[in-house]
Design a protein around this motif. Structure first.
Motif, PDB file in Angstrom:
ATOM      1  N   LEU A   1       0.883  -1.099  -0.028  1.00  0.00           N
ATOM      2  CA  LEU A   1      -0.022  -0.007   0.009  1.00  0.00           C
ATOM      3  C   LEU A   1       0.773   1.184   0.005  1.00  0.00           C
ATOM      4  O   LEU A   1       1.745   1.484   1.000  1.00  0.00           O
ATOM      5  CB  LEU A   1      -0.837   0.097   1.191  1.00  0.00           C
ATOM      6  CG  LEU A   1      -2.214   0.922   0.940  1.00  0.00           C
ATOM      7  CD1 LEU A   1      -2.978   0.515   0.175  1.00  0.00           C
ATOM      8  CD2 LEU A   1      -2.856   0.656   2.477  1.00  0.00           C
ATOM      9  N   ASP A   2       0.724   1.897  -1.139  1.00  0.00           N
ATOM     10  CA  ASP A   2       1.322   3.308  -1.203  1.00  0.00           C
ATOM     11  C   ASP A   2       0.538   4.661  -0.962  1.00  0.00           C
ATOM     12  O   ASP A   2      -0.303   4.851  -1.888  1.00  0.00           O
ATOM     13  CB  ASP A   2       2.042   3.344  -2.502  1.00  0.00           C
ATOM     14  CG  ASP A   2       2.909   4.449  -2.907  1.00  0.00           C
ATOM     15  OD1 ASP A   2       2.953   5.533  -1.934  1.00  0.00           O
ATOM     16  OD2 ASP A   2       3.302   4.951  -4.013  1.00  0.00           O
ATOM     17  N   PRO A   3       0.708   5.253   0.067  1.00  0.00           N
ATOM     18  CA  PRO A   3      -0.331   6.342   0.324  1.00  0.00           C
ATOM     19  C   PRO A   3      -0.209   7.499  -0.656  1.00  0.00           C
ATOM     20  O   PRO A   3      -1.254   7.969  -1.056  1.00  0.00           O
ATOM     21  CB  PRO A   3       0.160   6.873   1.588  1.00  0.00           C
ATOM     22  CG  PRO A   3       1.017   5.677   2.477  1.00  0.00           C
ATOM     23  CD  PRO A   3       1.730   5.086   1.058  1.00  0.00           C
ATOM     24  N   GLY A   4       1.040   7.910  -1.220  1.00  0.00           N
ATOM     25  CA  GLY A   4       0.885   8.481  -2.364  1.00  0.00           C
ATOM     26  C   GLY A   4       0.299   8.211  -3.433  1.00  0.00           C
ATOM     27  O   GLY A   4      -0.427   9.161  -4.027  1.00  0.00           O
ATOM     28  N   MET A   5       0.327   7.077  -3.703  1.00  0.00           N
ATOM     29  CA  MET A   5      -0.337   6.573  -5.218  1.00  0.00           C
ATOM     30  C   MET A   5      -1.999   6.663  -4.822  1.00  0.00           C
ATOM     31  O   MET A   5      -2.944   6.950  -5.670  1.00  0.00           O
ATOM     32  CB  MET A   5       0.016   5.045  -5.472  1.00  0.00           C
ATOM     33  CG  MET A   5      -0.575   4.701  -6.772  1.00  0.00           C
ATOM     34  SD  MET A   5      -0.055   2.978  -7.276  1.00  0.00           S
ATOM     35  CE  MET A   5       1.478   3.363  -7.766  1.00  0.00           C
ATOM     36  N   LEU A   6      -2.290   6.123  -3.562  1.00  0.00           N
ATOM     37  CA  LEU A   6      -3.791   6.138  -3.171  1.00  0.00           C
ATOM     38  C   LEU A   6      -4.297   7.634  -3.107  1.00  0.00           C
ATOM     39  O   LEU A   6      -5.341   7.892  -3.936  1.00  0.00           O
ATOM     40  CB  LEU A   6      -4.123   5.584  -1.915  1.00  0.00           C
ATOM     41  CG  LEU A   6      -3.834   4.328  -1.788  1.00  0.00           C
ATOM     42  CD1 LEU A   6      -3.995   3.730  -0.345  1.00  0.00           C
ATOM     43  CD2 LEU A   6      -4.764   3.657  -2.807  1.00  0.00           C
ATOM     44  N   GLY A   7      -3.412   8.740  -2.846  1.00  0.00           N
ATOM     45  CA  GLY A   7      -3.846  10.069  -3.046  1.00  0.00           C
ATOM     46  C   GLY A   7      -4.100  10.440  -4.299  1.00  0.00           C
ATOM     47  O   GLY A   7      -4.929  11.165  -4.829  1.00  0.00           O
ATOM     48  N   GLY A   8      -3.032   9.866  -5.120  1.00  0.00           N
ATOM     49  CA  GLY A   8      -3.108  10.291  -6.631  1.00  0.00           C
ATOM     50  C   GLY A   8      -4.606   9.673  -7.288  1.00  0.00           C
ATOM     51  O   GLY A   8      -5.069  10.380  -8.170  1.00  0.00           O
ATOM     52  N   LEU A   9      -4.767   8.423  -6.998  1.00  0.00           N
ATOM     53  CA  LEU A   9      -5.819   7.948  -7.420  1.00  0.00           C
ATOM     54  C   LEU A   9      -7.206   8.737  -6.993  1.00  0.00           C
ATOM     55  O   LEU A   9      -8.117   8.840  -7.810  1.00  0.00           O
ATOM     56  CB  LEU A   9      -5.948   6.376  -7.014  1.00  0.00           C
ATOM     57  CG  LEU A   9      -4.926   5.708  -7.869  1.00  0.00           C
ATOM     58  CD1 LEU A   9      -4.949   4.121  -7.030  1.00  0.00           C
ATOM     59  CD2 LEU A   9      -5.265   5.365  -9.300  1.00  0.00           C
ATOM     60  N   ALA A  10      -7.144   9.136  -5.549  1.00  0.00           N
ATOM     61  CA  ALA A  10      -8.261   9.894  -5.163  1.00  0.00           C
ATOM     62  C   ALA A  10      -8.594  11.122  -5.937  1.00  0.00           C
ATOM     63  O   ALA A  10      -9.673  11.460  -6.300  1.00  0.00           O
ATOM     64  CB  ALA A  10      -8.083  10.085  -3.810  1.00  0.00           C
ATOM     65  N   THR A  11      -7.520  11.839  -6.328  1.00  0.00           N
ATOM     66  CA  THR A  11      -7.416  12.959  -7.014  1.00  0.00           C
ATOM     67  C   THR A  11      -7.830  12.986  -8.478  1.00  0.00           C
ATOM     68  O   THR A  11      -8.874  13.592  -8.912  1.00  0.00           O
ATOM     69  CB  THR A  11      -5.843  13.572  -7.029  1.00  0.00           C
ATOM     70  OG1 THR A  11      -5.329  13.943  -5.649  1.00  0.00           O
ATOM     71  CG2 THR A  11      -5.831  14.907  -7.641  1.00  0.00           C
ATOM     72  N   ALA A  12      -7.346  11.827  -9.028  1.00  0.00           N
ATOM     73  CA  ALA A  12      -8.172  11.559 -10.448  1.00  0.00           C
ATOM     74  C   ALA A  12      -9.468  11.082 -10.320  1.00  0.00           C
ATOM     75  O   ALA A  12     -10.212  11.708 -11.251  1.00  0.00           O
ATOM     76  CB  ALA A  12      -7.226  10.542 -11.012  1.00  0.00           C
ATOM     77  N   ALA A  13      -9.911  10.343  -9.384  1.00  0.00           N
ATOM     78  CA  ALA A  13     -11.151  10.225  -9.188  1.00  0.00           C
ATOM     79  C   ALA A  13     -12.105  11.513  -8.962  1.00  0.00           C
ATOM     80  O   ALA A  13     -13.159  11.657  -9.800  1.00  0.00           O
ATOM     81  CB  ALA A  13     -11.650   9.461  -8.221  1.00  0.00           C
ATOM     82  N   VAL A  14     -11.704  12.228  -8.168  1.00  0.00           N
ATOM     83  CA  VAL A  14     -12.434  13.574  -7.956  1.00  0.00           C
ATOM     84  C   VAL A  14     -12.569  14.306  -9.187  1.00  0.00           C
ATOM     85  O   VAL A  14     -13.471  14.836  -9.675  1.00  0.00           O
ATOM     86  CB  VAL A  14     -11.774  14.323  -6.551  1.00  0.00           C
ATOM     87  CG1 VAL A  14     -12.438  15.756  -6.649  1.00  0.00           C
ATOM     88  CG2 VAL A  14     -12.268  13.426  -5.393  1.00  0.00           C
ATOM     89  N   ALA A  15     -11.216  14.587  -9.912  1.00  0.00           N
ATOM     90  CA  ALA A  15     -11.002  15.151 -11.002  1.00  0.00           C
ATOM     91  C   ALA A  15     -12.059  14.770 -12.286  1.00  0.00           C
ATOM     92  O   ALA A  15     -12.723  15.384 -13.067  1.00  0.00           O
ATOM     93  CB  ALA A  15      -9.639  15.117 -11.803  1.00  0.00           C
TER      94      ALA A  15
END
Length: 102
Positions: A63-77
């Protein structure tokens, strides 16, 4: 060959077979709207499944928190209608920023 490559090839075959069933079985007729929506969403769902398994890793240890944050950002975008390119660019930028500052 690696397991991931076999998985990708398997998913591609599943996708191809499902998309080929329509023309073969329906003889030029189209799918009902709900089935057509399912068939259209299948490649994205298969890709999301592979992405989720590679992000989380085996038994959740990768689990990579940075990647999860990026995925969440992409989902919101994406939800805010930024489009594919905009969502990917924002997701990559967020991942890079989280890894750099985190």
């Amino acid at each position: 060959m690696s397991t991931m490559l076999w998985t990708v090839l398997g998913f591609a075959l599943i996708n191809y077979v499902v998309k080929a069933i329509g023309p073969v079985l329906l003889h030029g007729r189209s799918f009902p709207p709900r089935v057509a929506a399912f068939v259209d969403a299948l490649p994205a769902a298969l890709l999301a499944g592979m992405l989720a398994s590679s992000v989380v890793g085996q038994a959740g240890r990768g689990l990579d928190p940075g990647m999860l944050g990026g995925l969440a950002t992409a989902a919101v975008a994406w939800a805010l209608r930024a489009g594919q390119l905009g969502s990917v660019v924002l997701g990559v930028a967020a991942t890079a920023a989280l890894r750099h500052f985190g």
